[in-house]
Design an enzyme around this catalytic site. Structure first.
Site, PDB file in Angstrom:
ATOM      1  N   LYS A  18      -6.510  -0.527   4.327  1.00  0.00           N
ATOM      2  CA  LYS A  18      -5.945  -1.468   5.308  1.00  0.00           C
ATOM      3  C   LYS A  18      -6.133  -0.890   6.704  1.00  0.00           C
ATOM      4  O   LYS A  18      -5.890   0.311   6.921  1.00  0.00           O
ATOM      5  CB  LYS A  18      -4.454  -1.681   5.005  1.00  0.00           C
ATOM      6  CG  LYS A  18      -3.789  -2.762   5.855  1.00  0.00           C
ATOM      7  CD  LYS A  18      -2.322  -2.958   5.476  1.00  0.00           C
ATOM      8  CE  LYS A  18      -1.677  -4.097   6.246  1.00  0.00           C
ATOM      9  NZ  LYS A  18      -0.258  -4.294   5.864  1.00  0.00           N
ATOM     10  N   SER A  54       1.014  -9.215   5.070  1.00  0.00           N
ATOM     11  CA  SER A  54      -0.027  -8.888   6.028  1.00  0.00           C
ATOM     12  C   SER A  54      -1.258  -8.218   5.416  1.00  0.00           C
ATOM     13  O   SER A  54      -2.316  -8.210   6.029  1.00  0.00           O
ATOM     14  CB  SER A  54       0.539  -7.975   7.113  1.00  0.00           C
ATOM     15  OG  SER A  54       0.886  -6.714   6.568  1.00  0.00           O
ATOM     16  N   SER A  68       4.573  -7.327   2.538  1.00  0.00           N
ATOM     17  CA  SER A  68       3.162  -7.351   2.928  1.00  0.00           C
ATOM     18  C   SER A  68       2.191  -6.796   1.899  1.00  0.00           C
ATOM     19  O   SER A  68       0.981  -6.925   2.064  1.00  0.00           O
ATOM     20  CB  SER A  68       2.965  -6.607   4.247  1.00  0.00           C
ATOM     21  OG  SER A  68       3.350  -7.422   5.324  1.00  0.00           O
TER      22      SER A  68
END
Lengths: 95, 495, 484
Positions: free
Chosen positions: B78, B159, B183
């Site tokens: 990420k 997210s 997330s």
């Protein structure tokens, strides 16, 4: 609690986010919607309840007083958008 | 098909020399070249030569018999984890050109275990969002499509939407995520993969760009529950550089999967049966309960009375912390700078141009709830309610070993939906937020498709630092569900 | 109340409280492993944490906590076993995080007190409200470029103690005495070097004025005053400014001001529109700080002797006066020096020598006690030579001057110069005989009743022996001969 334009302007100033007048009003409306929803918290009785700080599973650890870091000026300054010699630079600040 | 393996399968294949780490990496790079332009799951793909060099080093370690637990396994990272020498953007214009001179602890641990990084995956800007729509590098598209509707682009959740899309589509065997209010779990559910948010303190936060410090926690996003355990073993561990890092030993998490769950007590929180919960979600939940009963678990009704305030509490605390955490993006030492004649002018221009609208709104909301005259009514009140939420969990865990809930109130929705009303968007996190508030571990497991052909996930929540029981229960759900569906956009399709 | 301002409408008194920022002595910073040395190259003592890079986290320096507790104990203050770090949020170019980590609601040290002594000998107690730990900011340089300010983060993140007094101060002189006493305590404890020129101790001064018997009126805060003299001046001019405003029917605005020593005035620092709202909240990167009482006890047991205690002990142990003891304990190094000289010797004589000849010599040669050309051991040895009558007091001064000059030992100087005291009665008698023979007229006058001439004869005999004769023996022998 409902948010007025002056307060919106004040918090934008506090947060140092430059908003145009029209953006301010749109922001005010958006935040107001969220605040209206958040106000449901008012109904919770928290008498005698301590606020949660940290996750309360540990207490603060401390480190030894040793110099283990620093001396990396070039690596730091290489990330900066503007420098002069060994310094970061900003528009002149008058006190 | 090398891009369709689990970590466990790939690790076994590498160890048996059925294929090389180089072949494995190359297959993923090819898949990324082919599919990433459509999915936009990666913001940055590492140069092929670098990826292959890492893979070659892994192959050498296999040959030498010194391979680590993640050795040669190609994964996505990420783009919130700082990676030394590799641009790290947080999906923000603010950091569009930021190349950290340091490696986050979590990614350093993964590199130490031999993992091969493919690139940096897309996310909501600064991890603030539930749809991956707020990325400055454009939205990520969910590789799943509604049955009979190939044109509507769905969100991958957020997210960590780039990570979930990449893992689902075969652009990485697994990926790292971060979870502040859901997330990891919500995008895992939306993309039909496994996502684990560990106990707060399990993974170091050092070098991961902060959103809300008291909630942020890194975790694995994988194709199987055992993979989640394996990858967490590599990611987790005490870090003296993070004052909130736990110094508990890291168990062999993957061994918890497959352990009998007979006799474990599974709590079903009454409050999660929210009015308006869609029938497909409710049905999947009932199915999950039935599977666990069949596996020998005892199912118990429990109450988490303050859980309904979880989301509102979260939307005070997370913005408050973010308003302070993001103050460092001021145009002086790193990142974007917009020039102006005065210092305040530089701040205001830089932060207006560098942050997208959602981030700006959250910073402003956080500034407001902390400001003089409002602190007690909002922030202090929220921290007290947070205590009550945490007590709810502690009380429940006096009688049950885990809780079972849906991960999200719906399947993936279309890009552009829920965009006008932030509260509607926030409601996606209604089931994931409470565990974040309490700091307990929670896992999302894909258990089936709804009638439109989209994956749904169930969430297993456990006691502080008891990821093992969570993984055991997750493993039982996984075995019962036998979820083997593959999204319509996948590296294996047409390959 | 000796300090008042006579206005047209009556008599005003001043109310002053001080917030002192004292840099904690430690090797590394409060929350990072970067060094704290003063005067290093710009931006070399900066870590990723100090520059607030994305994802960087604070880890508390244990020694800084210990130093704060030692200081709290030295101020006879309450030690809080539970304290917490908060963020104080504001934007400035010297503040990389956009917030300062400080302690707002739950400081590590609570109420204490400092007793101060004024010129006229009065002793007063000034209350301490609290002491907390916080990060220092970086430094801005404004004179390097016409349009830019330059930022040096070497000081960013260095540990500070903020020590807040009660508004108990009523005179500029008290403010000076308070700061000197606080600095003395910090130096004794080794928790802050108290160097105001280098900025390791700075004071914010809260000033208001009122008429006798009134409640507090609005106060102004004068920021970052960097010498004791300026603090006293700033209080005077600020109090006068406020009296002027009140007496003209105006209102004093609560605001932050700067003292300009050049113009001898204070001026406003920030306009009202910029009113700060610091949005304090508990730092989520740090957990509550919980201390063990046993550890605090251990720190207390190992605390050095504090100035007030040392002063009392010097009086009792060495029989010296209260005032002299105060002078000798003013600086720890002087106190140590004195004690090394006085131990096992005549304490009063040691005090006379240290405060007289030694201080004069240090002054003359531009030395400090640390660089004294005469060691405490050497001065002690010299006092031994007086005590065992090897030299007399007068010769001792000559020996001492030689010690200052050459750094040689007193014994060597006595030998080299043949200054050993004459105690041989034969030699003294011979000198007396020679003097009497030289001055038959004076002898006649003395014997006819002019007793005052005895001193003249003593002087002549001492001169005859080049000052080396034992004065008491000269006295006795002379008396015997003259009165024979």
């Amino acid at each position: 609690m409902s948010l007025d334009l002056a307060t919106t302007r004040r918090i934008a100033k506090l947060a140092r986010i430059g908003l145009e007048e029209n953006e301010l009003e749109a922001t005010r409306q958006k935040l107001n919607g969220i605040l209206g929803w958040i106000d449901q918290l008012a109904e919770v009785d928290v008498t005698g309840v301590p606020p949660m700080v940290g996750t309360e599973t540990e207490t603060l650890r401390q480190r030894e007083d040793k110099v283990t870091d620093g001396n990396c000026r070039n690596a730091l300054l290489a990330c900066a958008p503007e420098t002069s010699g060994p310094f970061y630079t900003v528009p002149k600040v008058v006190e | 098909m090398l891009t369709g393996l689990t970590l466990t399968q790939a690790r076994a294949g590498l160890a048996a020399r059925k294929f090389s780490a180089r072949e494995l990496a190359q297959a993923h790079l090819d898949a990324i070249t082919r599919l990433n332009p459509g999915l936009n799951a990666y913001i940055t793909v590492l140069p092929e030569a670098d990826v292959l060099a890492s893979a070659d080093a892994a192959d050498a370690r296999y040959a030498a018999g010194t391979a680590g637990i993640m050795d040669g396994l190609p994964i996505g990272v990420k783009d919130l984890f700082c990676t030394k020498g590799v641009r790290t953007t947080a999906a923000s214009k603010m950091l569009a050109d930021f190349v950290p001179p340091y490696e986050s602890t979590v990614t350093a641990n993964l590199l130490g275990a031999g993992a091969v990084f493919l690139g940096k995956t897309n996310l909501d800007e600064f991890a603030m969002g539930s749809a991956n729509m707020s990325s400055a590098f454009g939205p990520t598209t969910n590789p799943w499509k509604r049955k009979g509707d190939d044109t509507t682009a769905l969100v991958p959740g957020g997210s960590s939407g780039g990570s979930s899309a990449a893992v689902a589509a075969g652009l990485a065997l697994a990926a790292t995520g971060t979870d502040t209010g859901g997330s990891i779990r919500q995008p895992a559910a939306y993309c039909g993969i496994v996502g684990l948010k560990p106990t707060y303190g399990r993974c170091s936060r050092w070098g991961t760009i902060a959103f809300a410090s008291s909630l942020d926690q890194a975790g694995p996003m994988t194709r199987s529950v055992a993979d989640a355990g394996l990858m967490l073993e590599a990611m987790a561990g005490f870090d003296a550089k993070d004052s909130t890092s736990s110094n508990r030993a890291v168990p062999a998490f993957h061994k918890a999967v497959g352990k009998s769950v007979k006799g474990l007590r599974v709590g079903i929180p009454a409050e999660y049966r929210a009015p308006g919960l869609p029938a497909d979600v409710l049905a999947m939940w009932e199915q999950g309960i039935a599977w666990l009963k069949a596996a020998g678990c005892e199912v118990v009704d429990v109450s988490l009375p303050h859980t309904r305030y979880g989301l509102t509490t979260y939307y005070i605390i997370a913005p408050a912390e973010c308003s302070s955490n993001l103050a460092r993006y001021d145009g002086i030492r790193f990142g974007m700078r917009k020039d102006a004649p005065s210092l305040d002018g530089v701040y205001e221009a830089t932060r207006a141009a560098g942050f997208g609208q959602e981030v700006r709104n959250r910073i402003l909301m956080g500034t407001y709830v902390l400001s003089a005259g409002y602190y007690d009514a909002y922030y202090l009140k929220a921290q007290k309610v947070r205590t009550l939420i945490k007590r709810d969990f502690e009380q429940a865990f006096e009688t049950v070993d885990v809780l079972l809930t849906p991960t999200a109130p719906s399947a993936a929705f279309a890009q552009g939906e829920n965009m006008d009303d932030p509260v509607q968007m926030y409601l996606n996190d209604i089931f994931t937020v409470p565990a974040s508030m309490a700091g307990v571990p929670a896992l999302s497991v894909p258990v089936g498709l709804n009638e439109t052909g989209l994956p749904l996930g169930l969430q297993v929540i456990g006691r502080h630092f008891d990821e093992e029981t969570v993984l055991s229960i997750g493993g039982a759900l996984e075995a019962a569900a036998g979820f083997t569906h593959i999204p319509s956009v996948h590296a294996g399709a047409g390959a | 109340m000796s300090y008042t301002i006579e206005g047209r409408t009556g008599t005003w008194e001043i109310v002053v409280g001080l917030e002192v920022h004292a840099q904690i002595i430690s090797h590394s910073k409060l929350f990072s492993g970067a060094a704290t040395t003063f005067g290093s190259d710009p931006n070399t003592q900066v870590s990723l944490v100090d520059a607030a890079f994305p994802g960087m986290l604070p880890v508390l320096n244990h020694e800084c906590v210990a130093q704060a507790i030692r200081t709290g104990l030295g101020l006879k203050a309450q030690i809080n076993l539970h304290s917490r770090f908060d963020r104080k949020n504001y934007f400035y170019a010297d503040l990389p995080q956009g917030y300062q980590i400080s302690q707002f609601e739950h400081p590590i040290v609570g109420k204490g007190a400092i007793s101060i002594e004024l010129q006229n000998g009065d002793v007063r107690e000034i209350g301490i409200t609290r002491l907390h730990i916080e990060q220092d900011a970086g430094k801005l340089l404004h004179d390097q470029d016409p349009t830019k300010s330059f930022v040096d983060l070497n000081r960013s993140g260095v540990a500070l103690m903020e020590i807040v007094s009660e508004p108990d101060i009523r005179e500029p002189e008290e403010a000076g005495a308070y700061l000197r006493k606080l600095r003395q305590i910090l130096r004794y404890l080794g928790t802050c070097d108290g160097n105001m020129e280098e900025g390791s101790m700075r004071a914010d001064v809260n000033v208001s004025v009122r008429k006798a018997g009134e409640d507090f009126r609005t106060r102004c805060e004068i920021k970052n005053v960097n010498s004791i003299r300026f603090v006293m001046q700033a209080i005077e001019v600020e109090a006068a400014r406020q009296v002027e405003i009140w007496e003209n029917g105006g209102e004093v605005d609560q605001e932050t001001r700067l003292f300009d020593p050049g113009r001898g005035e204070t001026r406003t620092m920030r306009s009202k529109e910029d009113a700060h709202d610091y949005r304090y909240f508990p730092d989520p990167d740090l957990l509550p700080l919980v201390l063990e009482q046993a550890w605090v006890d251990e720190l207390a047991a190992n605390l050095p002797e504090l100035p007030d205690d040392k002063r009392a002990r010097f009086q009792a142990e060495y029989g010296i006066a209260f005032y002299d003891a105060g002078v000798l304990v003013a600086e720890q190094a002087v106190a140590d020096y004195y004690e090394a000289v006085a131990r096992g010797r005549d304490g009063k004589l040691a005090a006379t020598w240290v405060m007289g000849e030694l201080f004069a010599a240090l002054n003359r040669t531009s030395n400090t006690i640390e660089t004294s050309p005469v060691s405490a051991a050497a001065l002690g040895k010299m006092l031994d030579l007086i005590a065992d009558k090897t030299i007399n007091g007068k010769i001792a001064k000559e020996v001492f001057e030689d010690m200052v000059e050459t750094g040689e030992s007193p014994e060597a100087i006595v030998e080299k110069k043949g200054l050993r005291q004459v105690t041989d009665t034969g030699a003294i008698d011979a000198a007396i005989a020679a003097v009497l023979a030289k001055h038959p007229d004076k002898l006649e006058e003395y014997r006819s009743g002019k007793d005052k001439l005895f001193g003249f004869f003593v002087g002549q005999v001492m001169k005859e022996t080049k000052g080396k004769a034992n004065p008491a023996m000269v006295n006795d022998a002379l008396k015997a001969q003259l009165d024979a």
